[in-house]
Design a protein around this motif. Structure first.
Motif, PDB file in Angstrom:
ATOM      1  N   PRO A   1     -28.703  31.298 -12.146  1.00  0.00           N
ATOM      2  CA  PRO A   1     -28.724  32.717 -12.514  1.00  0.00           C
ATOM      3  C   PRO A   1     -29.285  33.595 -11.403  1.00  0.00           C
ATOM      4  CG  PRO A   1     -29.516  31.375 -14.332  1.00  0.00           C
ATOM      5  CD  PRO A   1     -29.340  30.457 -13.167  1.00  0.00           C
ATOM      6  N   SER A   2     -30.165  33.029 -10.575  1.00  0.00           N
ATOM      7  CA  SER A   2     -30.736  33.811  -9.475  1.00  0.00           C
ATOM      8  C   SER A   2     -29.716  34.072  -8.374  1.00  0.00           C
ATOM      9  CB  SER A   2     -31.953  33.091  -8.893  1.00  0.00           C
ATOM     10  OG  SER A   2     -31.599  31.786  -8.465  1.00  0.00           O
ATOM     11  N   ASP A   3     -28.543  33.389  -8.425  1.00  0.00           N
ATOM     12  CA  ASP A   3     -27.496  33.647  -7.439  1.00  0.00           C
ATOM     13  C   ASP A   3     -26.716  34.923  -7.749  1.00  0.00           C
ATOM     14  OD1 ASP A   3     -28.042  31.420  -5.866  1.00  0.00           O
ATOM     15  OD2 ASP A   3     -26.820  30.102  -7.122  1.00  0.00           O
TER      16      ASP A   3
ATOM     17  N   GLU B   1     -18.272  32.326 -18.835  1.00  0.00           N
ATOM     18  CA  GLU B   1     -18.058  31.823 -17.465  1.00  0.00           C
ATOM     19  C   GLU B   1     -18.684  32.730 -16.403  1.00  0.00           C
ATOM     20  OE1 GLU B   1     -16.849  28.971 -17.260  1.00  0.00           O
ATOM     21  OE2 GLU B   1     -15.724  28.655 -19.102  1.00  0.00           O
ATOM     22  N   MET B   2     -19.860  33.252 -16.684  1.00  0.00           N
ATOM     23  CA  MET B   2     -20.525  34.113 -15.700  1.00  0.00           C
ATOM     24  C   MET B   2     -20.920  33.362 -14.442  1.00  0.00           C
ATOM     25  SD  MET B   2     -20.999  37.417 -16.111  1.00  0.00           S
ATOM     26  CE  MET B   2     -22.562  37.877 -15.385  1.00  0.00           C
TER      27      MET B   2
ATOM     28  N   SER C   1     -22.707  34.225 -20.740  1.00  0.00           N
ATOM     29  CA  SER C   1     -23.005  32.799 -20.852  1.00  0.00           C
ATOM     30  C   SER C   1     -22.406  32.073 -19.660  1.00  0.00           C
ATOM     31  CB  SER C   1     -22.441  32.218 -22.153  1.00  0.00           C
ATOM     32  OG  SER C   1     -21.042  32.051 -22.068  1.00  0.00           O
ATOM     33  N   GLY C   2     -22.980  30.937 -19.365  1.00  0.00           N
ATOM     34  CA  GLY C   2     -22.475  30.126 -18.265  1.00  0.00           C
ATOM     35  C   GLY C   2     -23.223  28.813 -18.185  1.00  0.00           C
ATOM     36  N   ALA C   3     -22.542  27.789 -17.662  1.00  0.00           N
ATOM     37  CA  ALA C   3     -23.200  26.484 -17.510  1.00  0.00           C
ATOM     38  C   ALA C   3     -24.201  26.495 -16.366  1.00  0.00           C
ATOM     39  CB  ALA C   3     -22.138  25.407 -17.283  1.00  0.00           C
ATOM     40  N   PHE C   4     -23.888  27.231 -15.294  1.00  0.00           N
ATOM     41  CA  PHE C   4     -24.769  27.346 -14.122  1.00  0.00           C
ATOM     42  C   PHE C   4     -25.171  25.962 -13.606  1.00  0.00           C
ATOM     43  CE2 PHE C   4     -25.274  31.533 -16.036  1.00  0.00           C
ATOM     44  CZ  PHE C   4     -25.115  32.352 -14.927  1.00  0.00           C
TER      45      PHE C   4
ATOM     46  N   PRO D   1     -25.316  23.733 -20.532  1.00  0.00           N
ATOM     47  CA  PRO D   1     -24.109  22.965 -20.194  1.00  0.00           C
ATOM     48  C   PRO D   1     -22.976  23.254 -21.165  1.00  0.00           C
ATOM     49  CG  PRO D   1     -25.769  21.541 -21.174  1.00  0.00           C
ATOM     50  CD  PRO D   1     -26.429  22.861 -20.948  1.00  0.00           C
ATOM     51  N   THR D   2     -21.781  22.844 -20.801  1.00  0.00           N
ATOM     52  CA  THR D   2     -20.625  23.096 -21.643  1.00  0.00           C
ATOM     53  C   THR D   2     -20.687  22.270 -22.921  1.00  0.00           C
ATOM     54  OG1 THR D   2     -18.204  23.090 -21.682  1.00  0.00           O
ATOM     55  CG2 THR D   2     -19.255  21.300 -20.514  1.00  0.00           C
ATOM     56  N   GLY D   3     -20.136  22.826 -23.986  1.00  0.00           N
ATOM     57  CA  GLY D   3     -20.041  22.097 -25.246  1.00  0.00           C
ATOM     58  C   GLY D   3     -21.305  22.029 -26.059  1.00  0.00           C
ATOM     59  N   VAL D   4     -22.258  22.973 -25.852  1.00  0.00           N
ATOM     60  CA  VAL D   4     -23.500  22.939 -26.630  1.00  0.00           C
ATOM     61  C   VAL D   4     -23.576  24.059 -27.659  1.00  0.00           C
ATOM     62  CG1 VAL D   4     -24.786  21.800 -24.799  1.00  0.00           C
ATOM     63  CG2 VAL D   4     -24.760  24.294 -24.891  1.00  0.00           C
ATOM     64  N   GLY D   5     -22.571  24.961 -27.673  1.00  0.00           N
ATOM     65  CA  GLY D   5     -22.542  25.973 -28.728  1.00  0.00           C
ATOM     66  C   GLY D   5     -22.611  27.406 -28.270  1.00  0.00           C
TER      67      GLY D   5
END
Length: 457
Positions: free
Chosen positions: A329-331, A270-271, A321-324, A58-62
């Motif tokens: 990721p399988s998309d 933002e993948m 990186s991405g929040a997904f 998730p966003t904001g975790v580093g």
């Protein structure tokens, strides 16, 4: 990198990032493998491909902070870019190959600055001679004197000037001692101004003549302007100008291309925004998949044309990186998934980690605000109860509204310290201590009003 073991890399990241141990281990191993590959025999070196990493969380975790600290720590060619800036070829937007050109440009600037530092001593010596020429202009050649009243000309007898050399040396000593720093000199400063020109193309600016700007720059005449500056500032300008002339740009470009090919790192943020969520073939999803297919040859290895030469991307390390949250990721298309074999999941932050983030890192938020207010002569401190209360409220607000991770702490601290920051120049009390009661008193009204909480926090 030979001095940085994986444990050392993790230890350095621990100084700024709380938790996420698995992600730190993965990037540390990847960085060490970069150095290990360069020690392998040349026969096998080219066969060892980098193991690209994808950070999921998730966003904001580093995720982004890991990449920023990694770049500063390793001092290797590094570029962070958002995948959403790219569009499929044929649409208006940036071409995916532009990331390689940007990385090369960044590396050329790094190499140029390094070369300038290497020739700084020689450049300063040349600048010193030029400054002495300004302070002590060369003597004009002797001329016939004007006719006297009798109409006759008298010839001036010129003798060797034995004093000019001594004067120059005295000026040199005064210049080095800083006694002339406050004097003003009139000097010419080069200023090259180019007209602003926009070129629109469906292939992007990068494809429309890579050397276009350089060509226009060479056609534009070099312009100079007179400025009155202090001697100390003039010496800096002259030394910078001479250092630029002493740098061999051909060698810099060759070294930069080699460094990019062998140790370059690109962080693709933002993948998840270019992953097609749901059914295919519906509107923008077609373009998203097109961006992925354009990225594929860059990630798996191709040759990109830049104004500094051809650059191979076979051994550039890609960290995505991405929040997904909306997509998985399988998309991503299977071919692109296969190019990111190392997948690391970053976990959401809990209350205890929020408390650690407020106090432990070298750039902790409480320390930042304390240093800001110290400029006003105010001593700011947070007791343990205040830190615990801020962490608790951050967790609750993240659960009740959008979970934005550690970024929530920025919002809370701004609300808590708003009055102190506003009244700081006029506060009679120079010691401010934030406790749990103060935190609750400032944030309780906002928390109770759900609509206000969503808007402010």
């Amino acid at each position: 990198m030979e001095d940085l073991k994986p444990k050392d890399i993790v230890a350095e990241l621990d100084k700024y990032i709380v938790g996420q141990d698995q992600a730190k281990r993965s990037v540390a191993i990847a960085m060490r493998n970069r150095w290990r590959r360069r020690q392998v025999n040349s026969d096998l070196r080219d066969e060892i491909a980098p193991k690209n990493i994808i950070l999921i969380g998730p966003t904001g975790v580093g995720k982004t902070e890991i990449s920023r600290r990694l770049a500063k720590l390793s001092e290797v060619p590094f570029l962070k870019i958002e995948a959403t800036k790219f569009t499929e070829v044929g649409y208006v937007g940036r071409d995916v190959e532009s990331m390689i050109r940007d990385l090369v440009e960044v590396t050329v600037n790094m190499e140029r600055e390094r070369e300038k530092e290497a020739v700084q001593e020689k450049a300063w010596a040349v600048a010193e001679e030029r400054m002495l020429d300004i302070l002590l202009p060369p003597r004009r050649p002797a001329e016939f004197s004007s006719p006297d009243e009798g109409g006759e000309r008298s010839l001036e007898i010129v003798t060797p000037d034995t004093g000019s050399g001594g004067t120059r040396e005295k000026l040199r000593q005064m210049l080095r001692a800083g006694k002339l720093d406050e004097r003003f000199v009139d000097m010419e400063v080069s200023s090259r101004s180019m007209p602003v020109m926009e070129i629109f193309s469906n292939m992007g600016m990068e494809e429309v003549g890579i050397n276009l700007k350089d060509m226009l720059g060479s056609l534009a005449p070099a312009q100079t302007k007179h400025r009155k500056v202090k001697v100390s500032e003039a010496m800096e300008l002259l030394a910078t100008e001479e250092a630029g002339r002493l740098v061999d740009m051909d060698r810099v470009a060759k070294s930069a291309v080699d460094r990019v090919e062998q140790s370059g790192i690109i962080f693709l943020d933002e993948m998840d925004k270019i992953a097609a969520s749901g059914g295919k073939g519906h509107g923008p999803d077609v373009s998203r998949e097109g961006v992925q297919r354009d990225l594929l040859p860059i990630v798996e290895g191709t040759t990109v044309n830049t104004k500094y030469g051809m650059v191979k991307t076979d051994h550039i390390l890609f960290i995505a990186s991405g929040a997904f949250t909306m997509a998985k990721p399988s998309d991503l298309i299977p071919e692109l998934q296969g190019r990111f074999p190392i997948r690391v999941e970053l976990h959401a932050l809990d209350e205890a980690q929020f408390a650690r983030i407020l106090t432990e890192p070298r750039n902790s938020l409480t320390l930042q605000y304390a240093e800001l207010l110290a400029t006003e002569g105010i001593s700011l401190s947070f007791d343990k109860g205040a830190v615990t209360e801020i962490a608790r409220i951050a967790r609750e607000v993240n659960e009740a509204t959008e979970n934005i991770g550690a970024r929530r702490l920025h919002t809370l601290l701004e609300c808590i310290l708003e009055d102190v920051l506003f009244d700081a120049p006029d506060l009679p009390e120079k010691t401010v201590k934030i406790d749990a009661d103060y935190v609750v008193r400032k944030l309780a009204p906002i928390q109770k009003d759900q609509d206000l909480s969503r808007y402010i926090l």
